[in-house]
Design a protein around this motif. Structure first.
Motif, PDB file in Angstrom:
ATOM      1  N   ARG A   5      24.755  -8.372  -1.369  1.00 42.61           N
ATOM      2  CA  ARG A   5      25.196  -9.599  -2.017  1.00 42.61           C
ATOM      3  C   ARG A   5      25.901  -9.226  -3.313  1.00 42.61           C
ATOM      4  NH1 ARG A   5      20.571 -13.653  -2.313  1.00 42.61           N
ATOM      5  NH2 ARG A   5      21.108 -13.808  -0.127  1.00 42.61           N
ATOM      6  N   CYS A   8      31.759 -12.353  -6.598  1.00 42.53           N
ATOM      7  CA  CYS A   8      33.148 -11.940  -6.372  1.00 42.53           C
ATOM      8  C   CYS A   8      34.118 -12.967  -6.963  1.00 42.53           C
ATOM      9  CB  CYS A   8      33.431 -11.800  -4.872  1.00 42.53           C
ATOM     10  SG  CYS A   8      32.395 -10.590  -4.057  1.00 42.53           S
ATOM     11  N   LEU A  19      28.706 -13.959  -2.541  1.00 39.63           N
ATOM     12  CA  LEU A  19      28.987 -13.660  -1.134  1.00 39.63           C
ATOM     13  C   LEU A  19      28.028 -12.601  -0.607  1.00 39.63           C
ATOM     14  CD1 LEU A  19      32.872 -13.472  -1.434  1.00 39.63           C
ATOM     15  CD2 LEU A  19      31.507 -15.414  -0.693  1.00 39.63           C
ATOM     16  N   GLU A  20      27.940 -12.526   0.731  1.00 42.69           N
ATOM     17  CA  GLU A  20      27.032 -11.585   1.370  1.00 42.69           C
ATOM     18  C   GLU A  20      27.721 -10.937   2.561  1.00 42.69           C
ATOM     19  OE1 GLU A  20      22.954 -12.241   3.671  1.00 42.69           O
ATOM     20  OE2 GLU A  20      22.826 -12.797   1.543  1.00 42.69           O
ATOM     21  N   VAL A  21      27.515  -9.603   2.720  1.00 41.12           N
ATOM     22  CA  VAL A  21      28.058  -8.860   3.862  1.00 41.12           C
ATOM     23  C   VAL A  21      26.980  -7.904   4.368  1.00 41.12           C
ATOM     24  CG1 VAL A  21      30.468  -8.952   3.095  1.00 41.12           C
ATOM     25  CG2 VAL A  21      29.019  -7.027   2.407  1.00 41.12           C
ATOM     26  N   LYS A  30      31.357  -2.954  -0.744  1.00 42.98           N
ATOM     27  CA  LYS A  30      32.428  -3.322  -1.682  1.00 42.98           C
ATOM     28  C   LYS A  30      33.763  -3.464  -0.952  1.00 42.98           C
ATOM     29  CE  LYS A  30      34.448  -2.031  -6.087  1.00 42.98           C
ATOM     30  NZ  LYS A  30      34.433  -1.076  -7.188  1.00 42.98           N
ATOM     31  N   PHE A  33      33.757  -6.782   0.968  1.00 45.48           N
ATOM     32  CA  PHE A  33      33.991  -7.952   0.119  1.00 45.48           C
ATOM     33  C   PHE A  33      35.493  -8.120  -0.137  1.00 45.48           C
ATOM     34  CE2 PHE A  33      29.523  -7.297  -1.466  1.00 45.48           C
ATOM     35  CZ  PHE A  33      29.036  -8.501  -0.995  1.00 45.48           C
ATOM     36  N   LYS A  34      36.183  -7.021  -0.332  1.00 45.08           N
ATOM     37  CA  LYS A  34      37.619  -7.090  -0.591  1.00 45.08           C
ATOM     38  C   LYS A  34      38.389  -7.434   0.680  1.00 45.08           C
ATOM     39  CE  LYS A  34      37.670  -3.979  -4.537  1.00 45.08           C
ATOM     40  NZ  LYS A  34      38.131  -2.704  -5.075  1.00 45.08           N
ATOM     41  N   TYR A  37      36.774 -11.141   2.469  1.00 45.76           N
ATOM     42  CA  TYR A  37      36.904 -12.341   1.641  1.00 45.76           C
ATOM     43  C   TYR A  37      38.120 -12.316   0.726  1.00 45.76           C
ATOM     44  CZ  TYR A  37      32.144 -13.275   3.150  1.00 45.76           C
ATOM     45  OH  TYR A  37      31.025 -13.513   3.909  1.00 45.76           O
ATOM     46  N   ALA A  39      38.374 -10.547  -2.023  1.00 45.44           N
ATOM     47  CA  ALA A  39      37.902 -10.528  -3.401  1.00 45.44           C
ATOM     48  C   ALA A  39      38.781  -9.624  -4.245  1.00 45.44           C
ATOM     49  CB  ALA A  39      36.457 -10.050  -3.451  1.00 45.44           C
ATOM     50  N   VAL A  42      34.782  -7.437  -7.779  1.00 44.06           N
ATOM     51  CA  VAL A  42      33.433  -7.507  -7.213  1.00 44.06           C
ATOM     52  C   VAL A  42      32.443  -7.063  -8.293  1.00 44.06           C
ATOM     53  CG1 VAL A  42      31.911  -6.686  -5.376  1.00 44.06           C
ATOM     54  CG2 VAL A  42      34.352  -6.950  -4.930  1.00 44.06           C
ATOM     55  N   ILE A  45      26.844  -5.832  -7.298  1.00 48.26           N
ATOM     56  CA  ILE A  45      26.524  -5.614  -5.882  1.00 48.26           C
ATOM     57  C   ILE A  45      25.073  -5.159  -5.794  1.00 48.26           C
ATOM     58  CG2 ILE A  45      27.062  -4.314  -3.797  1.00 48.26           C
ATOM     59  CD1 ILE A  45      29.858  -3.899  -4.884  1.00 48.26           C
TER      60      ILE A  45
END
Length: 158
Positions: A5, A8, A19-21, A30, A33-34, A37, A39, A42, A45
């Motif tokens: 999580r 971002c 956000l969550e991945v 990381k 997220f980019k 989404y 982002a 970030v 994390i």
């Protein structure tokens, strides 16, 4: 694979979003997220753990309780060392006495005739002797733990 999580920045239209991945590593999270989404930045994390794996959510209480239990067990063992070694020594003396005489305590107590007193006396004597030695040695070991490691008084030479 762990869940990650982060906070971002998704641009001025969306602003900051939590956000969550799912990823195996911090670097992989990381990148996701980019990539997923979009982002631009970030922050913060962190890996998210399931509530079932972390217990009640207040940290690793089981490890703390286990450590306290081990320390208490160690203290009790050292404090009661003479009695513990007396019991172990007595049990060892009983076993040796039974092996040497060929007669167990159960056999002696179940006999109806008036025989076997000498063998029972040997077993009893060995039990008391080895148990007593265990108590004395345990007391010496306990006193070694209780002794101060620094001399209490230092004499000056004139």
């Amino acid at each position: 694979m762990g869940r990650w999580r982060a906070k971002c920045w998704l641009g001025s239209a969306s602003g900051y979003q939590e956000l969550e991945v799912q990823s195996s590593t911090l670097y992989g999270a990381k990148e996701q997220f980019k990539r997923i989404y979009g982002a631009e930045q970030v922050y913060n994390i962190r890996e998210v753990r399931d509530s079932s794996s972390s217990g009640s959510g207040i940290g690793d209480v089981g490890g703390t309780v286990g450590l306290i239990g081990l320390v208490a067990l160690g203290w009790a063992f050292v404090s009661f060392m003479p009695w513990i070694l007396m019991g172990l020594g007595g049990a060892f003396g009983l076993w040796v006495g039974e092996q040497v005489t060929g007669q167990s305590v159960e056999e002696y107590t179940s006999r109806d005739d008036n025989k076997g007193h000498t063998k029972a006396s040997i077993v009893l004597a060995l039990t008391l002797l080895v148990g007593g030695i265990g108590f004395v040695k345990g007391d010496q070991i306990k006193k070694g733990f209780d002794a101060p490691s620094v001399p209490t008084e230092v004499k000056k030479s004139k």
